[in-house]
Design an enzyme around this catalytic site. Structure first.
Site, PDB file in Angstrom:
ATOM      1  N   HIS A 211      -1.001  -1.477  -1.988  1.00 26.51           N
ATOM      2  CA  HIS A 211      -1.655  -0.341  -2.647  1.00 26.51           C
ATOM      3  C   HIS A 211      -3.101  -0.647  -3.027  1.00 26.51           C
ATOM      4  O   HIS A 211      -3.710   0.123  -3.777  1.00 26.51           O
ATOM      5  CB  HIS A 211      -0.888   0.052  -3.906  1.00 26.51           C
ATOM      6  CG  HIS A 211       0.431   0.704  -3.623  1.00 26.51           C
ATOM      7  ND1 HIS A 211       0.534   2.027  -3.261  1.00 26.51           N
ATOM      8  CD2 HIS A 211       1.689   0.217  -3.620  1.00 26.51           C
ATOM      9  CE1 HIS A 211       1.818   2.328  -3.068  1.00 26.51           C
ATOM     10  NE2 HIS A 211       2.536   1.241  -3.276  1.00 26.51           N
TER      11      HIS A 211
ATOM     12  N   HIS B 133       6.558  -7.246  -4.315  1.00 24.54           N
ATOM     13  CA  HIS B 133       6.660  -5.938  -3.645  1.00 24.54           C
ATOM     14  C   HIS B 133       7.981  -5.233  -3.908  1.00 24.54           C
ATOM     15  O   HIS B 133       7.996  -4.017  -4.056  1.00 24.54           O
ATOM     16  CB  HIS B 133       6.438  -6.045  -2.130  1.00 24.54           C
ATOM     17  CG  HIS B 133       6.572  -4.747  -1.387  1.00 24.54           C
ATOM     18  ND1 HIS B 133       5.659  -3.731  -1.505  1.00 24.54           N
ATOM     19  CD2 HIS B 133       7.521  -4.303  -0.512  1.00 24.54           C
ATOM     20  CE1 HIS B 133       6.039  -2.713  -0.719  1.00 24.54           C
ATOM     21  NE2 HIS B 133       7.155  -3.033  -0.121  1.00 24.54           N
TER      22      HIS B 133
ATOM     23  N   HIS C  37       3.437 -10.760  -0.044  1.00 16.13           N
ATOM     24  CA  HIS C  37       3.850  -9.420  -0.449  1.00 16.13           C
ATOM     25  C   HIS C  37       4.672  -8.815   0.683  1.00 16.13           C
ATOM     26  O   HIS C  37       4.125  -8.363   1.690  1.00 16.13           O
ATOM     27  CB  HIS C  37       2.588  -8.606  -0.726  1.00 16.13           C
ATOM     28  CG  HIS C  37       2.839  -7.376  -1.520  1.00 16.13           C
ATOM     29  ND1 HIS C  37       3.035  -7.391  -2.871  1.00 16.13           N
ATOM     30  CD2 HIS C  37       2.934  -6.081  -1.145  1.00 16.13           C
ATOM     31  CE1 HIS C  37       3.223  -6.161  -3.305  1.00 16.13           C
ATOM     32  NE2 HIS C  37       3.174  -5.347  -2.270  1.00 16.13           N
TER      33      HIS C  37
ATOM     34  N   ASP D 233       3.550  -7.141  -9.837  1.00 17.22           N
ATOM     35  CA  ASP D 233       3.806  -5.706  -9.797  1.00 17.22           C
ATOM     36  C   ASP D 233       3.792  -5.086 -11.199  1.00 17.22           C
ATOM     37  O   ASP D 233       4.792  -4.544 -11.678  1.00 17.22           O
ATOM     38  CB  ASP D 233       5.126  -5.412  -9.074  1.00 17.22           C
ATOM     39  CG  ASP D 233       5.029  -5.697  -7.574  1.00 17.22           C
ATOM     40  OD1 ASP D 233       5.400  -6.803  -7.157  1.00 17.22           O
ATOM     41  OD2 ASP D 233       4.562  -4.813  -6.834  1.00 17.22           O
TER      42      ASP D 233
ATOM     43  N   GLU E  98      -0.832  -3.925  -7.994  1.00 16.62           N
ATOM     44  CA  GLU E  98      -0.804  -2.848  -6.985  1.00 16.62           C
ATOM     45  C   GLU E  98      -0.260  -1.531  -7.521  1.00 16.62           C
ATOM     46  O   GLU E  98      -0.434  -0.499  -6.889  1.00 16.62           O
ATOM     47  CB  GLU E  98      -0.006  -3.287  -5.751  1.00 16.62           C
ATOM     48  CG  GLU E  98       1.485  -3.269  -5.963  1.00 16.62           C
ATOM     49  CD  GLU E  98       2.276  -3.198  -4.666  1.00 16.62           C
ATOM     50  OE1 GLU E  98       1.678  -3.055  -3.602  1.00 16.62           O
ATOM     51  OE2 GLU E  98       3.507  -3.286  -4.740  1.00 16.62           O
ATOM     52  N   ASN E  99       0.433  -1.576  -8.671  1.00 20.54           N
ATOM     53  CA  ASN E  99       0.981  -0.333  -9.247  1.00 20.54           C
ATOM     54  C   ASN E  99       0.449  -0.079 -10.648  1.00 20.54           C
ATOM     55  O   ASN E  99       1.026   0.691 -11.414  1.00 20.54           O
ATOM     56  CB  ASN E  99       2.510  -0.401  -9.297  1.00 20.54           C
ATOM     57  CG  ASN E  99       3.141  -0.726  -7.968  1.00 20.54           C
ATOM     58  OD1 ASN E  99       3.679  -1.819  -7.785  1.00 20.54           O
ATOM     59  ND2 ASN E  99       3.059   0.187  -7.027  1.00 20.54           N
TER      60      ASN E  99
ATOM     61  N   HIS F 295       9.853  -5.482  -6.580  1.00 25.65           N
ATOM     62  CA  HIS F 295       9.923  -5.243  -8.029  1.00 25.65           C
ATOM     63  C   HIS F 295      11.173  -5.824  -8.679  1.00 25.65           C
ATOM     64  O   HIS F 295      11.345  -5.712  -9.893  1.00 25.65           O
ATOM     65  CB  HIS F 295       9.829  -3.758  -8.378  1.00 25.65           C
ATOM     66  CG  HIS F 295       8.504  -3.138  -8.029  1.00 25.65           C
ATOM     67  ND1 HIS F 295       8.032  -1.988  -8.625  1.00 25.65           N
ATOM     68  CD2 HIS F 295       7.547  -3.514  -7.154  1.00 25.65           C
ATOM     69  CE1 HIS F 295       6.859  -1.679  -8.119  1.00 25.65           C
ATOM     70  NE2 HIS F 295       6.536  -2.600  -7.210  1.00 25.65           N
TER      71      HIS F 295
HETATM   72 FE   LIG Z   1       4.738  -2.903  -6.180  1.00 22.84          FE
HETATM   73 FE   LIG Z   2       3.863  -3.323  -2.524  1.00 27.08          FE
END
Ligand SMILES: [Fe+2]
Ligand SMILES: [Fe+2]
Length: 269
Positions: A68, A182, A157, A8, A39-40, A184
């Protein structure tokens, strides 16, 4: 085999922090492979190609996209479908009349070491309706020749720690490491099961430390105070960061997990 795992990566602060810390961690651990989740990575949302490539350039071998992964599909759609892609999407989407872009697992090789990375998404408190990960992992492992890889790791995830542990027991002895992503938030629960599968419920994020899992509180407070979910979630640009990850070691004969060492570095850019 030794693998460094970072998850992440959140926005500009997460990219800069990981790029800053990675050389020292590579020197300290001398990993065979580095994997990370992006994903971020692009302003708190799914990746654009430029940011995937930036992570490749600093030594990341495989990236996963989480829930994401399709946020910036225009930018990464072609790359997801490239046979040489290093970016995985969750494997357990339903395949329907519309083909889901990308692939959900990959075998990478360096010298004589071969790593299978599988990416799946959970069913509990997640926004996608996906195939049952317990049934699907059986199907997937049955379709991949065991002699084609040495260690297998699974980025699961998901939101619920019970789902991570259920799945880890389900694949105990068949996968080297099941690690959650996921939420974090890094969890303090690393464990090696009797069959040799390592598990940790969440590796944690790389991003702004003083934030709501990466975002500014101001941009999300209405979600908590009134329940209204409209408005843009803004990435925090506070330069105080956290780099979370794990270093996992695997036996070179059984390919079982020998140790899971948590990494949690905090500093300022
Ligand atoms: Fe994330
Ligand atoms: Fe996620």
């Amino acid at each position: 085999m030794k693998i460094l795992i970072f998850w992440d990566i959140y926005g500009r602060i997460g990219r800069k922090a990981l790029i800053k810390e990675l050389p020292g961690l590579q020197e300290k651990y001398a990993p065979d492979f580095i994997v990370a989740n992006c994903e971020n990575i692009t302003s708190g949302r799914g990746p654009v190609l430029q940011h995937v490539q930036a992570m490749k350039e600093v030594g990341v071998d495989v990236l996963t996209g989480g829930d994401h992964v399709f946020d910036n599909l225009k930018s990464i759609g072609e790359y997801l479908d490239d046979t040489e892609t290093s970016l995985l999407r969750p494997a357990n989407f339903y395949e329907s009349h519309t083909k889901v872009p990308g692939v959900g697992y990959k075998i990478v090789q360096k010298g004589d070491k071969r790593l299978l990375v599988i990416h799946m998404i959970g069913q509990v408190f997640m926004r996608y309706n996906v195939r049952n990960p317990f049934l699907y992992i059986d199907e997937l492992l049955g379709s991949i020749e065991r002699s084609s890889y040495d260690v297998a790791i699974l980025d699961f995830h998901a939101e619920a720690s019970a789902e991570h542990y259920g799945l880890a027991f389900h694949v105990d002895g068949r996968i080297g490491l099941v690690f959650g992503t996921h939420t974090h938030i890094q969890t303090n629960d690393e464990l090696i099961l009797d069959g040799g599968t390592g598990v940790i419920a969440d590796v944690g994020m790389n991003g702004p430390l003083y934030s709501v899992i990466g975002a500014t509180y101001a941009s999300v407070q209405d979600r908590f105070l009134s329940g209204i979910t409209k408005g843009k979630i803004e990435q925090s640009l506070d330069p105080r960061y956290v780099v979370n990850g794990v270093c996992a070691l695997f036996d070179d004969v059984t390919w079982h997990c020998l140790s899971i060492e948590k990494i949690r570095l905090r500093d300022t850019l």
